[in-house]
Design a protein around this motif. Structure first.
Motif, PDB file in Angstrom:
ATOM      1  N   UNK A  63      -0.675  -7.809   1.024  1.00  0.00           N
ATOM      2  CA  UNK A  63       1.049  -7.608   0.606  1.00  0.00           C
ATOM      3  C   UNK A  63       1.265  -7.504   2.411  1.00  0.00           C
ATOM      4  N   UNK A  64       2.722  -8.010   2.287  1.00  0.00           N
ATOM      5  CA  UNK A  64       2.641  -8.144   3.689  1.00  0.00           C
ATOM      6  C   UNK A  64       3.243  -6.711   4.018  1.00  0.00           C
ATOM      7  N   UNK A  65       3.141  -6.714   5.539  1.00  0.00           N
ATOM      8  CA  UNK A  65       2.959  -5.698   6.068  1.00  0.00           C
ATOM      9  C   UNK A  65       4.624  -4.540   5.804  1.00  0.00           C
ATOM     10  N   UNK A  66       5.379  -5.588   4.908  1.00  0.00           N
ATOM     11  CA  UNK A  66       6.886  -4.662   5.072  1.00  0.00           C
ATOM     12  C   UNK A  66       7.390  -3.616   5.392  1.00  0.00           C
ATOM     13  N   UNK A  67       8.425  -3.228   6.200  1.00  0.00           N
ATOM     14  CA  UNK A  67       8.107  -1.300   5.953  1.00  0.00           C
ATOM     15  C   UNK A  67       8.167  -0.723   5.209  1.00  0.00           C
ATOM     16  N   UNK A  68       7.491  -0.341   4.763  1.00  0.00           N
ATOM     17  CA  UNK A  68       8.473   0.828   3.175  1.00  0.00           C
ATOM     18  C   UNK A  68       8.421   1.851   3.646  1.00  0.00           C
ATOM     19  N   UNK A  69       9.219   2.366   2.800  1.00  0.00           N
ATOM     20  CA  UNK A  69       9.381   4.145   3.125  1.00  0.00           C
ATOM     21  C   UNK A  69       8.176   5.125   2.265  1.00  0.00           C
ATOM     22  N   UNK A  70       8.226   6.405   2.924  1.00  0.00           N
ATOM     23  CA  UNK A  70       7.076   7.163   2.472  1.00  0.00           C
ATOM     24  C   UNK A  70       6.580   6.942   1.289  1.00  0.00           C
ATOM     25  N   UNK A  71       7.640   7.290   0.802  1.00  0.00           N
ATOM     26  CA  UNK A  71       6.891   7.786  -0.667  1.00  0.00           C
ATOM     27  C   UNK A  71       6.341   5.913  -1.289  1.00  0.00           C
TER      28      UNK A  71
ATOM     29  N   UNK B 237      14.018  -3.535  -5.982  1.00  0.00           N
ATOM     30  CA  UNK B 237      14.338  -3.918  -4.848  1.00  0.00           C
ATOM     31  C   UNK B 237      12.915  -4.783  -4.345  1.00  0.00           C
ATOM     32  N   UNK B 238      13.171  -5.346  -2.906  1.00  0.00           N
ATOM     33  CA  UNK B 238      11.892  -6.157  -2.213  1.00  0.00           C
ATOM     34  C   UNK B 238      10.627  -4.987  -2.237  1.00  0.00           C
ATOM     35  N   UNK B 239      10.910  -3.228  -2.109  1.00  0.00           N
ATOM     36  CA  UNK B 239       9.457  -2.673  -2.344  1.00  0.00           C
ATOM     37  C   UNK B 239       9.224  -2.945  -3.923  1.00  0.00           C
ATOM     38  N   UNK B 240      10.363  -2.402  -4.635  1.00  0.00           N
ATOM     39  CA  UNK B 240       9.839  -2.477  -6.062  1.00  0.00           C
ATOM     40  C   UNK B 240       8.664  -3.518  -6.618  1.00  0.00           C
ATOM     41  N   UNK B 241       9.831  -4.457  -5.879  1.00  0.00           N
ATOM     42  CA  UNK B 241       8.303  -6.022  -6.211  1.00  0.00           C
ATOM     43  C   UNK B 241       7.001  -6.481  -5.642  1.00  0.00           C
ATOM     44  N   UNK B 242       7.021  -5.734  -4.519  1.00  0.00           N
ATOM     45  CA  UNK B 242       6.071  -4.927  -3.717  1.00  0.00           C
ATOM     46  C   UNK B 242       5.021  -4.954  -4.300  1.00  0.00           C
ATOM     47  N   UNK B 243       5.676  -3.306  -5.053  1.00  0.00           N
ATOM     48  CA  UNK B 243       4.785  -2.267  -5.851  1.00  0.00           C
ATOM     49  C   UNK B 243       4.110  -2.811  -7.179  1.00  0.00           C
TER      50      UNK B 243
ATOM     51  N   UNK C 159       0.080  -3.440  -8.008  1.00  0.00           N
ATOM     52  CA  UNK C 159      -0.518  -2.601  -8.988  1.00  0.00           C
ATOM     53  C   UNK C 159      -1.038  -3.614 -10.065  1.00  0.00           C
ATOM     54  N   UNK C 160      -0.272  -4.844 -10.120  1.00  0.00           N
ATOM     55  CA  UNK C 160      -0.993  -6.528 -10.856  1.00  0.00           C
ATOM     56  C   UNK C 160      -2.429  -6.857 -10.418  1.00  0.00           C
TER      57      UNK C 160
END
Ligand code: SAJ
Length: 458
Positions: free
Chosen positions: A1-9, A194-200, A204-205
């Protein structure tokens, strides 16, 4: 997974997912949900199945599978190792990190989408949703459902989608009975709010499904699935219309399609039939047509294909009338044996089966309707418009010879077609199950050779 900046949650959830410490949940343990829960468990997550049907919950808890594609041994092993459990108690959501919604999306009688199952499941999730959770909708639905319907319900408690919890859509592509393409090896399209939602969702899958296909939004992901199934419905409608043309032109449509299928590029064969059955293809395109009508667009392809496909049972009954007519028999009072009432070959599912439409039309015209289907031993009166409770008859020589007409509506491999041709007086074949031409076989999409004029009495 790309090391995009993730929010803490998001980072916290990502880490739990990557470490397989995420507690995953699947709502709806049907032909989509149970295989998914098993794959999540096999991937190393803890998977909790949630279903209102206590029988399904008990079966899973007892280590047994009620879905043919899922071996009971796999369920039993996962349950005993604590990787898989099931419950009807939605409060389990409070302990989950991810939740996949795999509930039905039928049509109402008015052909409008019925989102009641999605809304009910989402409202239950909203009661127990905690910050940092990922929710993924998998049920086939129109573009906009995730962010117009699911998101507001989940935000009712004050949590914000994309910030406090994460939301995505990922279409199910389960083909029941398909041993080649399974939940694990069919590419999984994923579109997040959001991109973060897509990445998560992709994370998962990833350990459970071989190929992940991220797209830019939930709407794109919702539309992908509808394109896939509308593509089938429209092409089946095309080939059904071609069958009607060939019938009038005296051409065998089956020969045409099989020869066209030799083209190694730019063509994909579809085959005529008695109509469209199943819980996907007759239904999904109308989710799309309903949605695009909101901004005033007229979805003509979908509507035309729907008209042609839903008219096929009437065409089949016309063929049956022709076949009986060749024996100087009316439909009224004739015994018609329907061979196969499941919606497609070698399955037991009768949802939207066109065979039931053919039976109902025949019943209305006064025919005595019987059916044979090794996969469907009984038909309740509530399951077809004829309203009679029927039991499948054996396709014995005696049964065949007693029928005035036998109609092949579903070409189960278990049928003995050579015996059919031999013992049945006249046959209507809607699936090209009987190869070649036979004087007593009337084929959908292949006009009967003109009756030899009766020779004048000598
Ligand atoms: N049918 C025809 N002619 C054809 C193909 C199908 O008349 O050439 C009829 C079938 O008899 C049936 C109906 O259409 O009554 C639907 O058949 P289907 O082969 O599309 O099978 P389904 O309804 O089980 O569709 C599912 C879908 N899977 C998912 O939605 C995840 C569909 O996307 C798959 O492509 C399809 O299985 C498949 O390929 O088996």
């Amino acid at each position: 997974m790309s090391q995009q900046a993730f929010s803490p949650k998001a980072a916290a959830l990502r880490d739990r997912i990557l470490a397989r410490r995420a507690r995953t949940g699947v709502i709806g343990l049907g032909y989509v949900g149970l295989p998914l829960a098993v794959e999540l468990g096999k991937a190393g997550y803890t998977a909790v199945g949630i279903d209102l049907d206590q029988r399904k919950v008990d079966a899973v808890q007892n280590g047994t599978s009620y879905i043919p594609d899922v071996p009971s041994a796999e369920v039993a092993a996962l349950v005993s190792s604590g990787r898989l459990s099931a419950t009807s108690d939605f409060s389990a959501v409070a302990n989950l990190d991810t939740i996949n919604i795999c509930v039905p999306t039928p049509l109402r009688k008015t052909k409008d989408p019925d989102l009641s199952y999605i809304v009910a499941a989402t409202e239950k999730i909203a009661e127990f949703l905690k910050p940092g959770t990922l929710v993924v909708l998998e049920s086939t639905t129109y573009p906009g459902t995730t962010d117009e319907i699911v998101q507001p319900i989940l935000e009712r408690g004050g949590l914000k989608a994309g910030v406090d919890f994460f939301l995505a859509f990922s279409p199910e592509r389960v083909d029941p009975g398909n041993e080649t393409f399974t939940t694990r090896n069919v590419p999984k399209v994923v579109g997040g709010l959001t991109p973060e939602c897509s990445a998560l969702a992709a994370a998962l899958y990833a350990p459970a499904i071989e190929t992940i296909v991220p797209v830019s939004s939930t709407r794109v992901a919702e539309m992908v699935k509808l394109l896939e199934n509308t593509f089938r419905a429209v092409n089946i409608g095309l080939v059904n219309e071609l069958a009607l043309m060939c019938d009038r032109l005296g051409i065998d449509v089956w020969e045409v399609v099989s020869a066209a299928a030799t083209k190694p590029f730019g063509f994909m064969p579809f085959y005529p039939g008695p109509g469209l059955g199943g819980h996907c293809i007759p239904i999904d395109p109308f989710y799309l047509s309903w949605k695009v009508r909101q901004p005033g667009f007229e979805p003509r392809f979908i509507e035309l294909a729907g008209h042609i496909n839903s008219n096929m049972p009437h065409y089949v009954v016309d063929k049956i009338a022709d076949a009986l007519n060749s024996r100087k028999k009316p439909i009224n009072g004739s015994t018609v044996l329907i061979a196969g009432i499941a919606y497609k070959r070698d399955i037991d599912d009768m949802r939207e089966s066109p065979a039931l439409d053919v039976m109902s039309l025949l019943h209305q015209k006064g025919a005595i309707v019987q059916y044979a289907d090794p996969w469907v031993p009984r038909l309740e009166g509530s399951e077809w418009a004829g309203g009679l409770d029927l039991r499948a008859v054996e396709m014995t020589g005696e049964q065949l010879s007693r029928a005035d007409c036998v109609v092949i509506t579903t070409d189960h491999t278990a049928f003995d077609y050579a015996r059919l041709v031999r013992d049945a007086d006249v046959i209507v074949d809607t699936r090209n199950a009987i190869k070649g031409s036979h004087p007593n076989v009337f084929k959908l999409g292949a006009a009967k050779k003109a009756q030899e004029p009766a020779t004048a009495a000598r």
